[in-house]
Write an enzyme that holds these catalytic residues in place. Structure first.
Site, PDB file in Angstrom:
ATOM      1  N   GLN A   1      40.955  38.475  44.032  1.00 25.63           N
ATOM      2  CA  GLN A   1      41.776  37.268  43.886  1.00 25.63           C
ATOM      3  C   GLN A   1      41.426  36.234  44.950  1.00 25.63           C
ATOM      4  O   GLN A   1      41.419  35.028  44.699  1.00 25.63           O
ATOM      5  CB  GLN A   1      43.256  37.643  43.980  1.00 25.63           C
ATOM      6  CG  GLN A   1      44.185  36.469  43.732  1.00 25.63           C
ATOM      7  CD  GLN A   1      44.112  35.949  42.307  1.00 25.63           C
ATOM      8  OE1 GLN A   1      44.211  36.708  41.368  1.00 25.63           O
ATOM      9  NE2 GLN A   1      43.927  34.641  42.148  1.00 25.63           N
TER      10      GLN A   1
ATOM     11  N   ASP B   1      53.340  34.784  46.161  1.00 25.43           N
ATOM     12  CA  ASP B   1      53.134  35.881  45.204  1.00 25.43           C
ATOM     13  C   ASP B   1      54.505  36.459  44.890  1.00 25.43           C
ATOM     14  O   ASP B   1      55.499  36.124  45.567  1.00 25.43           O
ATOM     15  CB  ASP B   1      52.200  36.938  45.849  1.00 25.43           C
ATOM     16  CG  ASP B   1      51.811  38.045  44.870  1.00 25.43           C
ATOM     17  OD1 ASP B   1      51.980  37.873  43.651  1.00 25.43           O
ATOM     18  OD2 ASP B   1      51.343  39.107  45.344  1.00 25.43           O
TER      19      ASP B   1
ATOM     20  N   ARG C   1      38.647  33.496  38.500  1.00 23.30           N
ATOM     21  CA  ARG C   1      38.455  34.951  38.587  1.00 23.30           C
ATOM     22  C   ARG C   1      37.167  35.338  37.859  1.00 23.30           C
ATOM     23  O   ARG C   1      36.404  36.184  38.317  1.00 23.30           O
ATOM     24  CB  ARG C   1      39.652  35.690  37.972  1.00 23.30           C
ATOM     25  CG  ARG C   1      40.960  35.561  38.731  1.00 23.30           C
ATOM     26  CD  ARG C   1      40.928  36.277  40.060  1.00 23.30           C
ATOM     27  NE  ARG C   1      40.605  37.676  39.926  1.00 23.30           N
ATOM     28  CZ  ARG C   1      41.476  38.648  39.636  1.00 23.30           C
ATOM     29  NH1 ARG C   1      42.751  38.355  39.488  1.00 23.30           N
ATOM     30  NH2 ARG C   1      41.088  39.911  39.532  1.00 23.30           N
TER      31      ARG C   1
ATOM     32  N   CYS D   1      48.580  33.828  42.528  1.00 20.30           N
ATOM     33  CA  CYS D   1      47.621  34.672  41.813  1.00 20.30           C
ATOM     34  C   CYS D   1      48.050  34.949  40.374  1.00 20.30           C
ATOM     35  O   CYS D   1      47.220  35.266  39.532  1.00 20.30           O
ATOM     36  CB  CYS D   1      47.388  35.976  42.574  1.00 20.30           C
ATOM     37  SG  CYS D   1      48.867  37.000  42.723  1.00 20.30           S
TER      38      CYS D   1
ATOM     39  N   HIS E   1      43.905  42.821  47.569  1.00 22.70           N
ATOM     40  CA  HIS E   1      43.473  42.261  46.285  1.00 22.70           C
ATOM     41  C   HIS E   1      42.318  41.284  46.559  1.00 22.70           C
ATOM     42  O   HIS E   1      42.447  40.076  46.390  1.00 22.70           O
ATOM     43  CB  HIS E   1      44.654  41.553  45.609  1.00 22.70           C
ATOM     44  CG  HIS E   1      44.439  41.238  44.162  1.00 22.70           C
ATOM     45  ND1 HIS E   1      43.323  41.651  43.452  1.00 22.70           N
ATOM     46  CD2 HIS E   1      45.192  40.542  43.274  1.00 22.70           C
ATOM     47  CE1 HIS E   1      43.413  41.228  42.210  1.00 22.70           C
ATOM     48  NE2 HIS E   1      44.531  40.549  42.073  1.00 22.70           N
TER      49      HIS E   1
ATOM     50  N   ARG F   1      41.578  49.541  39.599  1.00 19.49           N
ATOM     51  CA  ARG F   1      42.897  49.031  40.007  1.00 19.49           C
ATOM     52  C   ARG F   1      43.808  50.240  40.124  1.00 19.49           C
ATOM     53  O   ARG F   1      44.041  50.949  39.150  1.00 19.49           O
ATOM     54  CB  ARG F   1      43.432  48.025  38.982  1.00 19.49           C
ATOM     55  CG  ARG F   1      44.883  47.675  39.217  1.00 19.49           C
ATOM     56  CD  ARG F   1      45.356  46.493  38.423  1.00 19.49           C
ATOM     57  NE  ARG F   1      44.864  45.256  38.983  1.00 19.49           N
ATOM     58  CZ  ARG F   1      45.360  44.048  38.699  1.00 19.49           C
ATOM     59  NH1 ARG F   1      46.349  43.921  37.834  1.00 19.49           N
ATOM     60  NH2 ARG F   1      44.872  42.965  39.258  1.00 19.49           N
TER      61      ARG F   1
HETATM   62  N1  NVA Z   1      51.193  41.580  44.561  1.00 20.76           N
HETATM   63  C1  NVA Z   1      51.070  41.658  43.138  1.00 20.76           C
HETATM   64  C2  NVA Z   1      49.790  40.998  42.691  1.00 20.76           C
HETATM   65  C3  NVA Z   1      49.583  41.001  41.190  1.00 20.76           C
HETATM   66  C4  NVA Z   1      48.274  40.389  40.786  1.00 20.76           C
HETATM   67  C5  NVA Z   1      51.094  43.127  42.706  1.00 20.76           C
HETATM   68  O1  NVA Z   1      50.494  43.951  43.386  1.00 20.76           O
HETATM   69  O2  NVA Z   1      51.743  43.421  41.706  1.00 20.76           O
HETATM   70  N1   CP Z   2      46.159  37.967  39.485  1.00 18.19           N
HETATM   71  C1   CP Z   2      45.914  39.117  38.824  1.00 18.19           C
HETATM   72  O1   CP Z   2      45.258  40.015  39.344  1.00 18.19           O
HETATM   73  O2   CP Z   2      46.423  39.160  37.575  1.00 18.19           O
HETATM   74  P1   CP Z   2      46.469  40.428  36.614  1.00 18.19           P
HETATM   75  O3   CP Z   2      47.464  41.393  37.202  1.00 18.19           O
HETATM   76  O4   CP Z   2      46.918  39.872  35.290  1.00 18.19           O
HETATM   77  O5   CP Z   2      45.109  41.045  36.517  1.00 18.19           O
END
Ligand code: NVA
Ligand code: CP
Length: 306
Positions: free
Chosen positions: A134, A219, A287, A259, A131, A104
């Site tokens: 997800q 989101d 997930r 998500c 992502h 990540r």
């Molecule tokens: N768009 C959000 C998704 C979090 C799971 C982010 O990147 O923070």
């Molecule tokens: N939806 C998701 O990826 O959640 P986290 O940021 O908690 O991993």
């Protein structure tokens, strides 16, 4: 050794995506029935987190434990990657020791570089641009509730971010129409839009975008790394909230997904997650199952040898 990666959904064919969803549903049933299935005994997943996470970390770590393997949590605070060791060097070293790597991070190009130098499969667990994990869970959740998503209409309300870009890829692979309602200047990746314009349409009015839709998704307005823009974005996205009244414009059998984490009072109303059309808790649980199916798919070589 095969070296498949999962950097975007497009690393799967449509058929593979659909098979993976069916496998996720099977693995979920096995898990719920208490079946012990440990195809990855003694195998190790390295999890590199340069951004925060709850669901992703818990689901990958739990999934590996259920498969009989283990997972290493690596944060930039404690690794040499965080002190500037070259990505290429980190990839070559880590992949000599572990069997699969999950990352990540911020720039998508970083995971592409890592994957290029890794001798084991690399999974994108979120970048600024995509992502894909997800989407595996979201699509599994839709299929479990309503069957195939082919030919349906999905509405994404809000920021044209990593989730939105991954929805565009899913629309292409699984054959659904995607309506995106976003304020001007917050559109998803232009090249993706151009490539998929036959089944993706941009709207400025969330109500118009939601009309007759089978799945409504949103989101956060400010993603990880955009915290300083939070206040400004709250103003720019006013009017792009998903609430039960907006959902009433969708098809009577429409589902709602997010998500998570969610900001109640911003992209969703305070009551949206508890609305009967919301399937967010199952979406979060999926997930685990969807990523176990993904790991199996990427580790076919190891499984053949076992
Ligand atoms: N768009 C959000 C998704 C979090 C799971 C982010 O990147 O923070
Ligand atoms: N939806 C998701 O990826 O959640 P986290 O940021 O908690 O991993």
């Amino acid at each position: 050794m095969s070296n498949k990666h999962f950097l975007t959904l497009c690393d799967l064919t449509g058929a593979e995506f659909e098979q993976l969803l069916q496998r996720a549903i099977e693995l979920k049933k096995m898990q719920h029935d208490g079946v012990i299935y440990e195809p990855l005994k003694n195998r190790v997943l390295a999890m590199v987190f340069e951004k925060s996470s709850t669901r992703t970390r818990v689901s990958f770590e739990t999934g590996m434990a259920q498969f009989g393997g283990s997972a290493l949590f690596l944060s930039p605070r404690d690794t040499q990657l965080g002190r500037g060791e070259a990505i290429e060097d980190s990839a070559r070293v880590m992949s000599r020791m572990v069997d699969i790597i999950m990352i990540r991070t911020f720039e998508h190009s970083k995971i592409e570089r890592f994957a290029e130098y890794s001798s084991v499969p690399v999974i994108n667990a979120l970048t600024d641009d995509y992502h894909p994990c997800q989407l595996l869970a979201d699509m599994q959740t839709y299929v479990e509730h309503r069957g195939s998503i082919r030919g349906k209409t999905v509405t994404y309300i809000g920021d044209g971010n990593n989730m939105c870009n991954s929805y565009i890829n899913a629309a292409h692979l699984l054959g659904f129409k995607l309506h995106i309602a976003c304020p001007e200047g917050f559109e998803p990746m232009a090249s993706l839009l151009e490539q998929h314009k036959s089944h993706v349409k941009i709207f400025r009015d969330p109500a118009e975008a939601t009309l007759g839709s089978h799945l409504v998704v949103t989101d956060v307005w400010a993603s990880m790394g955009q915290e300083e823009e939070q206040k400004e974005r709250e103003q720019q996205f006013a009017g792009f909230q998903v609430n039960p009244k907006l959902m009433d414009l969708a098809s009577p059998d429409a589902l709602f997904m997010h998500c998570l984490p969610a900001h109640r009072g911003e992209e969703i109303s305070h009551d949206m997650l508890d609305d009967p059309r919301s399937v967010v808790w199952e979406e979060a649980e999926n997930r685990l199952h969807a990523q176990k199916a993904l790991i199996e798919h990427l580790c076919q070589d190891i499984l053949r040898k076992a």
